[in-house]
Design an enzyme around this catalytic site. Structure first.
Site, short mmCIF file in Angstrom:
data_model
loop_
_atom_site.label_atom_id
_atom_site.label_comp_id
_atom_site.label_asym_id
_atom_site.label_seq_id
_atom_site.Cartn_x
_atom_site.Cartn_y
_atom_site.Cartn_z
N LYS A 156 0.84 -1.20 0.00
CA LYS A 156 0.00 0.00 0.00
C LYS A 156 0.88 1.25 0.00
O LYS A 156 1.56 1.54 0.98
CB LYS A 156 -0.90 0.05 1.24
CG LYS A 156 -1.93 1.16 1.12
CD LYS A 156 -2.52 1.59 2.44
CE LYS A 156 -1.88 2.83 3.01
NZ LYS A 156 -2.04 4.05 2.22
N VAL A 213 0.85 5.63 14.49
CA VAL A 213 0.19 4.58 13.70
C VAL A 213 0.94 3.25 13.88
O VAL A 213 0.33 2.18 13.98
CB VAL A 213 0.09 4.97 12.20
CG1 VAL A 213 -0.49 3.83 11.38
CG2 VAL A 213 -0.78 6.22 12.03
N GLU A 231 9.34 0.84 11.11
CA GLU A 231 10.32 1.93 10.96
C GLU A 231 9.57 3.21 11.23
O GLU A 231 8.72 3.60 10.43
CB GLU A 231 10.89 1.95 9.53
CG GLU A 231 11.64 0.70 9.12
CD GLU A 231 13.03 0.59 9.73
OE1 GLU A 231 13.41 1.49 10.51
OE2 GLU A 231 13.70 -0.40 9.44
N CYS A 265 13.03 10.62 8.20
CA CYS A 265 13.06 10.14 9.59
C CYS A 265 14.47 10.19 10.15
O CYS A 265 14.63 10.20 11.36
CB CYS A 265 12.49 8.74 9.64
SG CYS A 265 13.20 7.67 8.41
N GLU A 357 9.27 15.56 16.61
CA GLU A 357 9.68 15.41 15.21
C GLU A 357 8.92 16.42 14.36
O GLU A 357 7.71 16.32 14.23
CB GLU A 357 9.38 13.98 14.73
CG GLU A 357 9.83 13.78 13.30
CD GLU A 357 9.65 12.34 12.84
OE1 GLU A 357 8.55 11.80 13.02
OE2 GLU A 357 10.61 11.78 12.31
P1 TAP Z 1 1.55 7.81 8.76
O1 TAP Z 1 0.34 8.64 8.90
O2 TAP Z 1 1.90 6.93 9.88
O3 TAP Z 1 1.31 6.98 7.41
C1 TAP Z 1 2.20 6.03 6.92
C2 TAP Z 1 1.44 5.01 6.09
O4 TAP Z 1 0.55 4.30 6.94
C3 TAP Z 1 0.58 5.60 4.98
O5 TAP Z 1 0.58 4.72 3.88
C4 TAP Z 1 -0.80 5.66 5.64
O6 TAP Z 1 -1.87 5.65 4.74
C5 TAP Z 1 -0.78 4.38 6.44
N1 TAP Z 1 -1.73 4.38 7.56
C6 TAP Z 1 -2.28 5.45 8.20
N2 TAP Z 1 -3.12 5.03 9.17
C7 TAP Z 1 -3.11 3.68 9.14
C8 TAP Z 1 -3.77 2.67 9.89
N3 TAP Z 1 -4.59 2.97 10.89
N4 TAP Z 1 -3.53 1.38 9.60
C9 TAP Z 1 -2.67 1.05 8.61
N5 TAP Z 1 -2.04 1.96 7.85
C10 TAP Z 1 -2.24 3.27 8.13
O7 TAP Z 1 2.86 8.65 8.51
P2 TAP Z 1 3.15 9.70 7.35
O8 TAP Z 1 2.48 10.98 7.73
O9 TAP Z 1 2.86 9.13 6.03
O10 TAP Z 1 4.75 9.82 7.42
C11 TAP Z 1 5.39 10.68 8.30
C12 TAP Z 1 5.90 9.94 9.52
O11 TAP Z 1 6.50 8.70 9.19
C13 TAP Z 1 6.96 10.69 10.28
O12 TAP Z 1 6.67 10.65 11.64
C14 TAP Z 1 8.26 9.94 9.98
O13 TAP Z 1 9.23 10.00 10.95
C15 TAP Z 1 7.81 8.58 9.78
N6 TAP Z 1 8.72 7.89 8.88
C16 TAP Z 1 9.63 7.04 9.40
C17 TAP Z 1 10.51 6.41 8.57
C18 TAP Z 1 11.49 5.44 9.11
S1 TAP Z 1 12.42 4.69 8.08
N7 TAP Z 1 11.62 5.21 10.37
C19 TAP Z 1 10.46 6.62 7.22
C20 TAP Z 1 9.52 7.48 6.72
C21 TAP Z 1 8.65 8.11 7.56
P3 TAP Z 1 -2.48 7.01 4.11
O14 TAP Z 1 -1.84 7.10 2.81
O15 TAP Z 1 -3.95 6.78 4.00
O16 TAP Z 1 -2.15 8.11 5.05
#
Ligand code: TAP
Length: 455
Positions: A156, A213, A231, A265, A357
């Site tokens: 996804k 999440v 991650e 991240c 963050e």
């Molecule tokens: P999230 O809101 O956590 O979304 C990440 C992914 O999870 C998206 O595909 C999202 O779908 C999906 N998701 C959301 N709610 C979910 C649920 N209840 N059940 C299953 N999947 C769900 O984060 P973001 O805003 O995309 O990314 C930013 C954050 O991610 C930051 O805090 C960053 O630090 C962290 N991050 C960490 C890393 C590593 S390597 N540690 C890498 C990248 C990002 P949708 O598309 O519908 O939102």
């Protein structure tokens, strides 16, 4: 397919430029069931043939680097230089793990009365949930080793950035991967992502995204004792000691936090500077920050593009409002979600920009007194993903590297991700490791077989 669609926006202009399907629950179930049906045949493909297919997939990706990079520039606002690296990283990860099927050896363990051997069995269907900040690499770190180990994959992409994943799914078929082995399932996290957690045929979920999440996914996975790799977020430190090459440390500091507009991240979003060189270091940092080129990401000289969305820009802005701004760079004043590189002075470790963050081009600076103080401040966070330290003292480099609680650390550089080496977080930054020689095994379970010798 579900009948909903999602609009895809170019963050450099704010304009909608295409739509993609957003799958409903029934369509998600159908994709998972096709992946489950494809599993027995895929795990039975001879190791050498599976390796050949992955190498062919890598070659097809390589032939489409410019196209994939162009999609990411438009869809995520990544600079063209970064986007080419990201597409190349998918190719490299596929090539690296293409070496795995033929080397996935178990052990022969000496026991009385017979022969004991172990097998690394694939799990079945693996669900990969990808965030918007690095759509291509994070997808590849999951599907490369998962496919190599003999699993089938449903993936996804983030709703905001689905285009490169959808294209990679098409390229996999073009390379000869059988239908159902690698399926892209675009849609909402609350529908598609959640279903990966609850569907019994999905045996492992790889999630990259927010800590919040991630925790809910780990809790949901407990119900079926489903395997997870997480991650999550980070708040990493860049520690500059007085004995460091200050010019080099200052020149590289902007890239370590402003790359990908800080939506990384691993961003070194905390700068810890030894107090004896604090003023000197900030004076060296200021011109480097002001020179950081924020412009149309399609330009080859761009160092930073826009933020991903209007709402994310609002969130980032809240950290700057009312804070002590040391200096800022420039950003275009045109439409799109632009935000200038910004350096803030922290006055307390309770300042939100120091503690939380931000996930934007915002650097928070604090002085420290000595080695012990630096380690204490660096570890004063629930996160533990990456970090850097700058010193010419080898003993100090070793001591501080061992003392800082993070999964990946670099000395006199800002490297976090190399596909040959393990990547992942300590504390609330994650669980498990991706990349490197061992990630493959996290897509397998050990089976032990004892064969009696007989009389
Ligand atoms: P999230 O809101 O956590 O979304 C990440 C992914 O999870 C998206 O595909 C999202 O779908 C999906 N998701 C959301 N709610 C979910 C649920 N209840 N059940 C299953 N999947 C769900 O984060 P973001 O805003 O995309 O990314 C930013 C954050 O991610 C930051 O805090 C960053 O630090 C962290 N991050 C960490 C890393 C590593 S390597 N540690 C890498 C990248 C990002 P949708 O598309 O519908 O939102």
């Amino acid at each position: 397919m579900g009948n909903m669609t999602t609009e895809v926006i170019n963050p450099s202009t704010g304009a909608v430029f295409t739509t993609v399907p957003s799958l409903d629950l029934a369509a998600t179930d159908a994709a998972i069931e096709r992946a489950a049906q494809a599993f027995p045949a895929w795990r039975a493909v001879a190791p050498g043939d599976r390796a050949r297919l992955l190498r062919r997939f890598a070659a097809v990706v390589d032939a489409h680097i410019d196209e994939l990079a162009g999609l990411e520039v438009r869809n995520a606002g990544h600079t063209i230089g970064n986007a080419r690296w990201e597409a190349g990283n998918v190719r490299d990860v596929l090539d690296y793990y293409a070496g795995a099927p033929e080397r996935l050896s178990g052990r022969q363990i000496p026991v009385p009365g017979g022969l004991d051997v172990t097998f690394h069995e694939p799990l079945g269907v693996v669900g990969i949930i990808v965030p918007w900040n690095f759509p291509m690499p994070i997808a590849g770190w999951g599907f490369g080793p998962a496919l190599a180990a003999g699993n089938t994959v449903v993936l996804k992409p983030a709703e905001l950035t689905p285009l490169t994943a959808i294209r990679l799914g098409e390229l996999a078929l073009e390379a000869g991967l059988p239908e159902g082995v690698f399926t892209i399932v675009p849609g909402k996290g609350s529908i598609v992502g959640q279903r990966f957690v609850t569907h019994p045929a999905v045996r492992k979920v790889c999630f990259t995204g927010s800590t919040e999440v991630g925790k809910s996914i780990m809790a949901g996975a407990a119900d079926q004792v489903k395997r997870v790799t997480l991650e999550l977020g980070g708040k990493s430190s860049n520690i500059v000691f007085a004995d460091a090459d200050l010019e080099k440390a200052a020149a590289s500091a902007p890239g370590s936090v402003f790359d990908n507009a800080g939506q990384d991240c691993c961003a070194r979003s905390r700068l810890l500077v030894q107090e004896s060189v604090y003023d000197k270091f900030l004076a060296l940092l200021e011109p480097a920050v002001k020179a950081f080129r924020v412009t149309d990401p399609a330009r080859t000289d761009a160092e930073m593009g826009p933020l991903i969305s209007a709402s994310h820009r609002k969130t980032v802005e809240t950290y700057v409002e009312g804070s002590d701004v040391a200096f800022r760079g420039d950003a275009p004043k045109t439409d799109g979600w632009w935000f200038p590189p910004t350096v803030l002075l922290a006055h307390s470790t309770d300042d939100p920009h120091w503690r939380e963050e931000v996930f934007g081009p915002v650097l928070s600076v604090l002085p420290f007194t000595d080695e012990e103080d630096a380690v204490r401040l660096a570890n004063d966070t629930e996160y533990g993903l990456s970090g850097s330290l700058w010193t010419r003292d080898l003993g100090r480099a070793l001591r501080v590297s061992r003392a800082v609680e993070t999964g990946a650390l670099s000395v006199n550089s800002h490297s976090s991700v190399r596909y040959w080496t393990p990547f992942g977080g300590m504390k609330q930054s994650g669980l498990g490791r991706e990349l490197g020689p061992d990630a493959l095994l996290s897509f397998t379970d050990v089976k032990n077989v004892f064969m009696a010798m007989g009389d």
